[in-house]
Design an enzyme around this catalytic site. Structure first.
Site, mmCIF file in Angstrom:
data_model
loop_
_atom_site.group_PDB
_atom_site.id
_atom_site.type_symbol
_atom_site.label_atom_id
_atom_site.label_comp_id
_atom_site.label_asym_id
_atom_site.label_seq_id
_atom_site.Cartn_x
_atom_site.Cartn_y
_atom_site.Cartn_z
ATOM 1 N N CYS A 103 13.195 5.736 -7.551
ATOM 2 C CA CYS A 103 13.351 4.807 -8.679
ATOM 3 C C CYS A 103 14.589 4.996 -9.555
ATOM 4 C CB CYS A 103 12.123 4.893 -9.568
ATOM 5 S SG CYS A 103 10.634 4.365 -8.720
ATOM 6 N N ALA A 109 0.845 -1.207 0.000
ATOM 7 C CA ALA A 109 0.000 0.000 0.000
ATOM 8 C C ALA A 109 0.869 1.241 0.000
ATOM 9 C CB ALA A 109 -0.917 -0.016 1.221
ATOM 10 N N LEU A 166 3.735 6.011 -13.551
ATOM 11 C CA LEU A 166 3.315 7.279 -12.936
ATOM 12 C C LEU A 166 4.519 8.019 -12.358
ATOM 13 C CD1 LEU A 166 3.415 7.254 -9.566
ATOM 14 C CD2 LEU A 166 1.464 5.784 -9.863
ATOM 15 N N LEU A 216 12.613 -0.487 -16.886
ATOM 16 C CA LEU A 216 13.985 -0.104 -16.519
ATOM 17 C C LEU A 216 14.551 0.857 -17.571
ATOM 18 C CD1 LEU A 216 15.654 -3.443 -15.326
ATOM 19 C CD2 LEU A 216 14.681 -1.620 -13.937
ATOM 20 N N GLY A 227 0.999 1.252 -5.054
ATOM 21 C CA GLY A 227 -0.173 0.412 -4.774
ATOM 22 C C GLY A 227 -1.411 1.220 -4.414
HETATM 23 P P1 NAI Z 1 6.647 1.729 -1.022
HETATM 24 O O1 NAI Z 1 7.831 1.389 -0.216
HETATM 25 O O2 NAI Z 1 5.976 3.064 -0.868
HETATM 26 O O3 NAI Z 1 5.514 0.623 -0.791
HETATM 27 C C1 NAI Z 1 5.759 -0.747 -0.744
HETATM 28 C C2 NAI Z 1 4.876 -1.338 0.354
HETATM 29 O O4 NAI Z 1 4.945 -2.765 0.262
HETATM 30 C C3 NAI Z 1 5.293 -0.979 1.778
HETATM 31 O O5 NAI Z 1 4.231 -0.314 2.438
HETATM 32 C C4 NAI Z 1 5.616 -2.342 2.426
HETATM 33 O O6 NAI Z 1 5.243 -2.404 3.794
HETATM 34 C C5 NAI Z 1 4.798 -3.281 1.585
HETATM 35 N N1 NAI Z 1 5.232 -4.670 1.635
HETATM 36 C C6 NAI Z 1 6.487 -5.165 1.458
HETATM 37 N N2 NAI Z 1 6.473 -6.515 1.563
HETATM 38 C C7 NAI Z 1 5.192 -6.880 1.813
HETATM 39 C C8 NAI Z 1 4.521 -8.126 2.015
HETATM 40 N N3 NAI Z 1 5.184 -9.297 1.945
HETATM 41 N N4 NAI Z 1 3.191 -8.121 2.256
HETATM 42 C C9 NAI Z 1 2.501 -6.966 2.317
HETATM 43 N N5 NAI Z 1 3.074 -5.753 2.128
HETATM 44 C C10 NAI Z 1 4.402 -5.704 1.867
HETATM 45 O O7 NAI Z 1 7.079 1.524 -2.558
HETATM 46 P P2 NAI Z 1 6.492 2.246 -3.861
HETATM 47 O O8 NAI Z 1 7.102 3.564 -4.080
HETATM 48 O O9 NAI Z 1 5.014 2.108 -3.873
HETATM 49 O O10 NAI Z 1 7.120 1.294 -4.986
HETATM 50 C C11 NAI Z 1 6.692 -0.025 -5.172
HETATM 51 C C12 NAI Z 1 7.296 -0.535 -6.461
HETATM 52 O O11 NAI Z 1 6.838 0.257 -7.555
HETATM 53 C C13 NAI Z 1 8.821 -0.492 -6.496
HETATM 54 O O12 NAI Z 1 9.280 -1.600 -7.203
HETATM 55 C C14 NAI Z 1 9.099 0.768 -7.295
HETATM 56 O O13 NAI Z 1 10.322 0.693 -7.970
HETATM 57 C C15 NAI Z 1 7.945 0.787 -8.282
HETATM 58 N N6 NAI Z 1 7.570 2.101 -8.784
HETATM 59 C C16 NAI Z 1 7.537 3.192 -7.948
HETATM 60 C C17 NAI Z 1 7.161 4.432 -8.434
HETATM 61 C C18 NAI Z 1 7.141 5.627 -7.546
HETATM 62 O O14 NAI Z 1 7.005 6.739 -8.071
HETATM 63 N N7 NAI Z 1 7.248 5.506 -6.253
HETATM 64 C C19 NAI Z 1 6.766 4.620 -9.836
HETATM 65 C C20 NAI Z 1 6.783 3.414 -10.604
HETATM 66 C C21 NAI Z 1 7.186 2.213 -10.080
#
Ligand code: NAI
Length: 485
Positions: free
Chosen positions: A280, A15, A167, A225, A19
């Site tokens: 990222c 989340a 995004l 990537l 997410g």
């Molecule tokens: P984030 O760190 O904000 O959120 C990830 C969430 O996953 C955390 O809240 C964590 O507690 C949860 N989590 C981890 N393992 C878990 C499990 N086993 N069960 C339930 N929850 C779990 O990360 P963010 O920024 O949302 O990025 C997620 C992915 O999306 C990464 O791979 C990132 O590279 C990619 N991404 C991020 C963007 C951004 O602008 N932040 C844009 C495009 C892709």
């Protein structure tokens, strides 16, 4: 089976910045689908269910409020909701490894594998598993093996899709509402095509069909990537030119404008700055380099690694400019740092250039007063006391080190700037342009410096007031030139 029959319930593991908003947008546009975002972080889920969402993003509150409680839910009951879903998005963090083989470069897939094991353990029916996280090429293959070997229910199959998210933070809601494209990668088999059609059907609730691109799994994984590598490369390219501009008397904004009118180059992403940040760009390039190295493509890895090297150089160069201008000493001088988020309209500080700039100034003894409209004091202290690459791991118990005695996080811009020797603009927040800089100048130590790391202020006006101005990539004030006496 029709696509509609396949998708009645979606669960999203993770989340976070991706997410939460992506699932809120799906729920808003697909009222007949139940969408549940699950996370192991209880505090985050509590915040998603409250009036103060855990992330700041323009327009997000409205989208969440419209769908929450109707068909959008946030929960810590991962097993129940993942077990019940027909489609499971995995949007967990994929940080850079800090130890072991590939440390400092390779992606750490611990969280991803944990999610896959969870899906396998609770599945009693077949599911589509969607990679939303950014992952190395061929991750789907590894995840497929984990899913297959850990699911004990007979007859259950998993179809893995890659659906990377493009995004940008700060404009996430607009990007999700009207994306340039949605990319779905899947296996080139009948069941793979069926799964891609099901996910395409979800997006077509609000996105024109021609914007939903289909590809094979590996192309989709690599496209994400590559997109980030190209975007970061553009920033590093213009930043490299900004150093040359300062050395030669050219103006980087004029150069950027001149090249941006070439339709082959285009005007976007050509703003020179103190460096790129965000969760990222760096991590994905390092990961790309690592993949190249493991495939014996050293020259390709070296080529992309230079983008990160240039970014580090730009941050270091900025600190050296501040130091050089201020008579080679900032010891005990109050320096106002305006902006800590990695860009405007977000509270996200992951890999923000402000971290390295502040650390550089603190190492030289400066007293740093930080103001950011969205970043909390706790977050700043956590960031400044965290080692490189450690930030993307859920450990909130780190203690502040002594070096942070020289850091103050201010609740107003006046508090940060009053009595300071210099102002460093590190984030391009619009409100920074609107301050009464005459009043600010009157209450600063002289000579009063402005170091504009984002080129957002009216430099001529500041000079008229009496400031010595450093504008990144622009001709240097005589005061800042080395041979000035
Ligand atoms: P984030 O760190 O904000 O959120 C990830 C969430 O996953 C955390 O809240 C964590 O507690 C949860 N989590 C981890 N393992 C878990 C499990 N086993 N069960 C339930 N929850 C779990 O990360 P963010 O920024 O949302 O990025 C997620 C992915 O999306 C990464 O791979 C990132 O590279 C990619 N991404 C991020 C963007 C951004 O602008 N932040 C844009 C495009 C892709």
């Amino acid at each position: 089976m029709s696509e509609t029959a396949l998708v009645k319930k979606i669960a999203c593991i993770g989340a976070g910045y991706v997410g939460g908003p992506t699932m809120a947008m799906i729920a808003l546009n697909c009222p007949e689908i139940e969408v549940v975002v699950v996370d192991i972080n209880e505090e985050r889920i509590k915040a998603w269910n409250s009036d103060k969402l855990p992330i700041y993003e323009p327009g997000l509150d409205e989208v969440v409020k419209a769908a929450r409680g109707r068909n959008l839910f946030f929960s810590t009951d991962t097993k129940k909701h993942v077990g019940e879903a027909d489609v499971v998005f995995v949007s967990v963090n994929t940080p850079t490894k800090t130890t072991g083989i590939g440390a400092g470069r390779a992606a750490d897939l611990t969280y991803w594998e944990g999610a896959a094991r969870l899906i396998a353990s609770v599945s009693t029916g077949s599911k589509i598993v969607v990679e939303k996280s950014t992952v190395p090429v061929k991750t789907a293959e590894a995840i497929g093996k984990v899913l297959k070997r850990n699911c004990s229910s007979p007859g259950v199959t998993f179809e893995i899709l890659s659906n990377p998210e493009f995004l940008a933070e700060g404009t996430a809601i607009e990007d999700l509402r009207k994306p340039d494209r949605v990319l779905i990668g899947g296996a080139e088999t009948e069941s793979g095509r069926k799964a891609m059609a099901a996910l395409k059907w979800v997006y077509e609730h609000w996105i024109p069909s021609e914007r939903v691109l289909l590809a094979n799994l590996w192309s989709a994984e690599l496209a994400k990537l590559t997109a980030n590598a190209f975007l970061a490369q553009r920033i590093s390219s213009i930043n490299a030119i900004s150093a040359l501009c300062e050395a030669s008397g050219a103006d980087v904004q004029q150069v950027a404008h001149a090249i941006g009118t070439d339709s082959r180059i285009g005007p976007k992403f050509l703003n020179a700055s103190v460096g790129f940040g965000g969760s990222c760009f760096q991590k994905d390039i390092l990961n790309l380099c690592y993949v190249c190295e493991t495939l014996n493509l050293k020259e390709v890895a070296d080529y992309w690694a230079a983008v990160v090297t240039m970014n580090d150089y730009q941050k270091q160069r900025f600190v050296e400019r501040v130091l050089g201008a201020m008579f080679n000493t900032v010891a005990n001088k109050k320096i106002a740092v305006m902006g800590f988020a990695f860009k405007k309209d977000t509270g996200d500080t992951r890999e923000t250039p402000a971290i390295d700039v502040c650390k550089g100034l603190i190492r030289d003894g400066a007293k740093v007063s930080i103001f950011d409209p969205q970043v909390t004091s706790d977050q700043v202290f956590r960031d400044l006391s965290t080692s490189k690459f450690e930030w993307d791991r859920p450990d909130y118990s780190r203690s502040h080190t002594r070096i942070l005695d020289n850091v103050k996080v201010c609740s107003s811009p006046t508090e940060a700037m009053e009595g300071s020797h210099a102002i460093c603009v590190l984030t391009e927040w619009d409100e920074f342009k609107t301050y009464d800089y005459q009043a600010v100048y009157d209450k600063m130590c002289k000579p009063a410096f402005v170091f504009d790391g984002r080129n957002i202020l009216d430099h001529d006006k500041l000079r008229e007031i009496g400031f010595i101005v450093y504008a990144l990539g622009k001709p240097l004030d005589p005061f800042l030139q080395k041979n000035y006496s």
